[in-house]
Design a protein around this motif. Structure first.
Motif, PDB file in Angstrom:
ATOM      1  N   VAL A   1       0.621  -0.933   0.087  1.00 32.79           N
ATOM      2  CA  VAL A   1       0.034   0.108   0.068  1.00 32.79           C
ATOM      3  C   VAL A   1       0.836   0.836  -0.038  1.00 32.79           C
ATOM      4  O   VAL A   1       0.442   2.233  -0.482  1.00 32.79           O
ATOM      5  CB  VAL A   1      -0.749   0.431   1.197  1.00 32.79           C
ATOM      6  CG1 VAL A   1      -2.083   1.578   1.989  1.00 32.79           C
ATOM      7  CG2 VAL A   1      -1.681  -1.085   1.338  1.00 32.79           C
TER       8      VAL A   1
ATOM      9  N   LEU B   1       0.800   4.784  -3.244  1.00 28.95           N
ATOM     10  CA  LEU B   1       0.842   5.485  -2.540  1.00 28.95           C
ATOM     11  C   LEU B   1       1.286   7.005  -3.626  1.00 28.95           C
ATOM     12  O   LEU B   1       3.117   6.833  -3.518  1.00 28.95           O
ATOM     13  CB  LEU B   1       1.593   5.813  -1.406  1.00 28.95           C
ATOM     14  CG  LEU B   1       0.512   7.161  -0.621  1.00 28.95           C
ATOM     15  CD1 LEU B   1      -1.322   7.061  -0.086  1.00 28.95           C
ATOM     16  CD2 LEU B   1       0.856   7.042   1.157  1.00 28.95           C
ATOM     17  N   ASP B   2       0.629   7.658  -3.948  1.00 31.68           N
ATOM     18  CA  ASP B   2       0.659   8.540  -5.165  1.00 31.68           C
ATOM     19  C   ASP B   2       1.612   9.766  -4.485  1.00 31.68           C
ATOM     20  O   ASP B   2       1.124   9.951  -3.127  1.00 31.68           O
ATOM     21  CB  ASP B   2      -0.204   9.098  -5.422  1.00 31.68           C
ATOM     22  CG  ASP B   2      -0.599   9.638  -6.851  1.00 31.68           C
ATOM     23  OD1 ASP B   2       1.191  10.485  -7.161  1.00 31.68           O
ATOM     24  OD2 ASP B   2      -1.217  10.489  -7.530  1.00 31.68           O
TER      25      ASP B   2
ATOM     26  N   GLU C   1       1.500  13.972  -1.513  1.00 28.67           N
ATOM     27  CA  GLU C   1       2.207  14.419  -0.409  1.00 28.67           C
ATOM     28  C   GLU C   1       2.816  15.783  -1.111  1.00 28.67           C
ATOM     29  O   GLU C   1       3.010  16.742  -0.082  1.00 28.67           O
ATOM     30  CB  GLU C   1       3.998  13.732  -0.317  1.00 28.67           C
ATOM     31  CG  GLU C   1       3.322  12.193   0.435  1.00 28.67           C
ATOM     32  CD  GLU C   1       3.779  10.915   0.743  1.00 28.67           C
ATOM     33  OE1 GLU C   1       4.791  11.464   1.145  1.00 28.67           O
ATOM     34  OE2 GLU C   1       4.180  10.111   0.256  1.00 28.67           O
TER      35      GLU C   1
ATOM     36  N   VAL D   1      -2.051  12.737   5.937  1.00 25.08           N
ATOM     37  CA  VAL D   1      -2.111  12.160   4.378  1.00 25.08           C
ATOM     38  C   VAL D   1      -1.356  11.108   4.466  1.00 25.08           C
ATOM     39  O   VAL D   1      -2.621   9.395   4.018  1.00 25.08           O
ATOM     40  CB  VAL D   1      -1.349  13.305   3.804  1.00 25.08           C
ATOM     41  CG1 VAL D   1      -1.708  12.141   2.445  1.00 25.08           C
ATOM     42  CG2 VAL D   1      -1.937  15.286   4.148  1.00 25.08           C
ATOM     43  N   VAL D   2      -0.655  10.763   4.604  1.00 22.73           N
ATOM     44  CA  VAL D   2      -0.218   9.069   4.913  1.00 22.73           C
ATOM     45  C   VAL D   2      -0.654   7.569   5.741  1.00 22.73           C
ATOM     46  O   VAL D   2      -1.425   6.899   4.840  1.00 22.73           O
ATOM     47  CB  VAL D   2       1.456   8.631   4.510  1.00 22.73           C
ATOM     48  CG1 VAL D   2       1.789   7.248   4.626  1.00 22.73           C
ATOM     49  CG2 VAL D   2       2.410   9.874   3.936  1.00 22.73           C
TER      50      VAL D   2
ATOM     51  N   ALA E   1      -4.267   6.717   4.632  1.00 24.65           N
ATOM     52  CA  ALA E   1      -4.235   5.813   3.328  1.00 24.65           C
ATOM     53  C   ALA E   1      -3.737   4.946   4.359  1.00 24.65           C
ATOM     54  O   ALA E   1      -4.158   3.245   3.734  1.00 24.65           O
ATOM     55  CB  ALA E   1      -3.351   6.789   2.570  1.00 24.65           C
ATOM     56  N   LEU E   2      -3.118   4.561   5.283  1.00 19.80           N
ATOM     57  CA  LEU E   2      -2.166   3.625   5.594  1.00 19.80           C
ATOM     58  C   LEU E   2      -3.645   2.540   6.291  1.00 19.80           C
ATOM     59  O   LEU E   2      -2.616   1.435   6.702  1.00 19.80           O
ATOM     60  CB  LEU E   2      -0.533   3.811   5.602  1.00 19.80           C
ATOM     61  CG  LEU E   2       0.185   4.054   4.681  1.00 19.80           C
ATOM     62  CD1 LEU E   2       1.381   3.988   5.690  1.00 19.80           C
ATOM     63  CD2 LEU E   2       0.511   3.095   3.217  1.00 19.80           C
TER      64      LEU E   2
ATOM     65  N   ALA F   1     -12.575   2.953   5.963  1.00 18.84           N
ATOM     66  CA  ALA F   1     -12.020   2.648   4.085  1.00 18.84           C
ATOM     67  C   ALA F   1     -13.266   3.487   3.925  1.00 18.84           C
ATOM     68  O   ALA F   1     -13.074   4.040   2.862  1.00 18.84           O
ATOM     69  CB  ALA F   1     -11.586   0.693   3.472  1.00 18.84           C
TER      70      ALA F   1
ATOM     71  N   GLY G   1     -12.622   6.342   4.194  1.00 20.64           N
ATOM     72  CA  GLY G   1     -11.515   7.041   3.140  1.00 20.64           C
ATOM     73  C   GLY G   1     -11.674   7.338   1.084  1.00 20.64           C
ATOM     74  O   GLY G   1     -11.450   7.892   0.859  1.00 20.64           O
ATOM     75  N   ARG G   2     -13.164   6.463   1.008  1.00 18.92           N
ATOM     76  CA  ARG G   2     -13.699   6.814  -0.322  1.00 18.92           C
ATOM     77  C   ARG G   2     -14.025   7.867   0.047  1.00 18.92           C
ATOM     78  O   ARG G   2     -15.159   8.540  -1.358  1.00 18.92           O
ATOM     79  CB  ARG G   2     -14.726   5.112  -0.401  1.00 18.92           C
ATOM     80  CG  ARG G   2     -13.511   4.165  -0.866  1.00 18.92           C
ATOM     81  CD  ARG G   2     -14.252   3.324  -1.617  1.00 18.92           C
ATOM     82  NE  ARG G   2     -15.109   2.761  -0.206  1.00 18.92           N
ATOM     83  CZ  ARG G   2     -14.790   1.583  -0.056  1.00 18.92           C
ATOM     84  NH1 ARG G   2     -13.854   0.598   0.358  1.00 18.92           N
ATOM     85  NH2 ARG G   2     -15.489   1.479   1.033  1.00 18.92           N
TER      86      ARG G   2
END
Length: 284
Positions: free
Chosen positions: A170, A174-175, A179, A196-197, A200-201, A279, A282-283
């Motif tokens: 993951v 990650l884009d 960041e 940010v990170v 997502a994790l 999750a 996050g969506r």
């Protein structure tokens, strides 16, 4: 009353262009039943031959409660420690290049490949009072081997790869532009990591910690050598189940296993629900 079109009615499966749902679904249910559900059903049914009072007595005896407490508390602590350290290790492996990176990356999987009994013997040799690490700790008044602390270290050892391997892919996908955008808006490195990170994790981190916890609760081979196996102090629940089986008390062993199954199911169900909520947010 206007009839609801068939296309708008509730469906129990998502439409797909791929055929064969009925066959694959039937195979999935059959395979899951043979491998998981039927053995679990046998575990649930077997202890009741003692009657409800016998099941309660076997599962709540002082020795059983002490073993269950050690397995679940140590497993939970090991999962929390692995969640933190596994995240750090995955971050280092993904975000930095350094000599020996491939070797360290391969070593993460070592607890998967190493037989658990061998791992237990190695940990005992290291942390015993006359071992290279245990002797140093003994000089400081810390005893690891043959104590609950030794159980915790063994469970950390076997559970770490689950967290690293859950978070690492993951983090790799990650884009970085997200960041960079946060950095251009004035976010500090700590704010980028926290806002940010980490969100997502978090689902992958919870999943890895749940797997590490599940492995820790049922771990046997790597623990029995370093635990000391003293009743009411350093005896784990899986060992108590084995002891009951060796005494031909199959119903009593199944009662303790049923208690482990119920507690594990509730904890993992809570973790899965938390993961789904995170999750979903996050969506959104």
């Amino acid at each position: 009353m206007t009839a609801v079109p068939l296309s708008r009615r509730w469906r129990w499966k998502e439409p797909s262009v791929l055929p064969g749902f009925g066959l694959t679904f039937g195979f999935t249910v059959l395979y899951l039943s043979l491998i998981v559900l039927i053995p679990l059903a046998a575990l649930v049914v077997r202890p009741w031959e003692m009657g409800p009072a016998g099941v309660w007595e076997a599962a709540t005896s002082p020795r059983a409660l002490a073993a269950l407490r050690l397995s679940f508390v140590a497993g939970g602590l090991a999962a929390l420690i692995n969640a933190v350290m596994g995240l750090v290790l995955a971050w280092v492996l993904v975000r930095y290049d350094f000599p020996g990176k491939r070797i360290i990356d391969a070593l993460v999987d070592l607890p998967f490949a190493l037989p658990t009994a061998v791992a237990g013997i190695a940990l005992t040799a290291l942390y015993a009072p006359n071992g290279p690490i245990g002797s140093v700790l003994s000089d400081w008044g810390v005893r690891v081997a043959y104590t609950p602390l030794g159980v915790l270290i063994a469970l950390i050892f076997v559970g770490l790869p689950f967290v690293v391997r859950s978070v690492q892919p993951v983090l790799e996908d990650l884009d970085h532009e997200i960041e960079e955008a946060a950095e251009t808006l004035g976010a500090t490195p700590f704010q980028r990591a926290r806002l940010v990170v980490l969100p997502a994790l978090l689902p992958a981190l919870i999943s890895g910690a749940g797997l590490a916890f599940a492995r820790a609760v049922g771990e046997y081979g790597s623990v029995i050598f370093i635990a000391g196996n003293m009743p009411l102090r350093s005896e784990i629940a899986p060992l108590l189940v084995v002891i009951q089986l060796e005494q031909f008390n199959y119903a009593g062993a199944a009662a303790i296993g049923l208690a482990m199954l119920a507690l594990s199911f509730l904890i993992l169900l809570t973790l899965n629900g938390l993961q789904a909520i995170i999750a979903r947010r996050g969506r959104a």
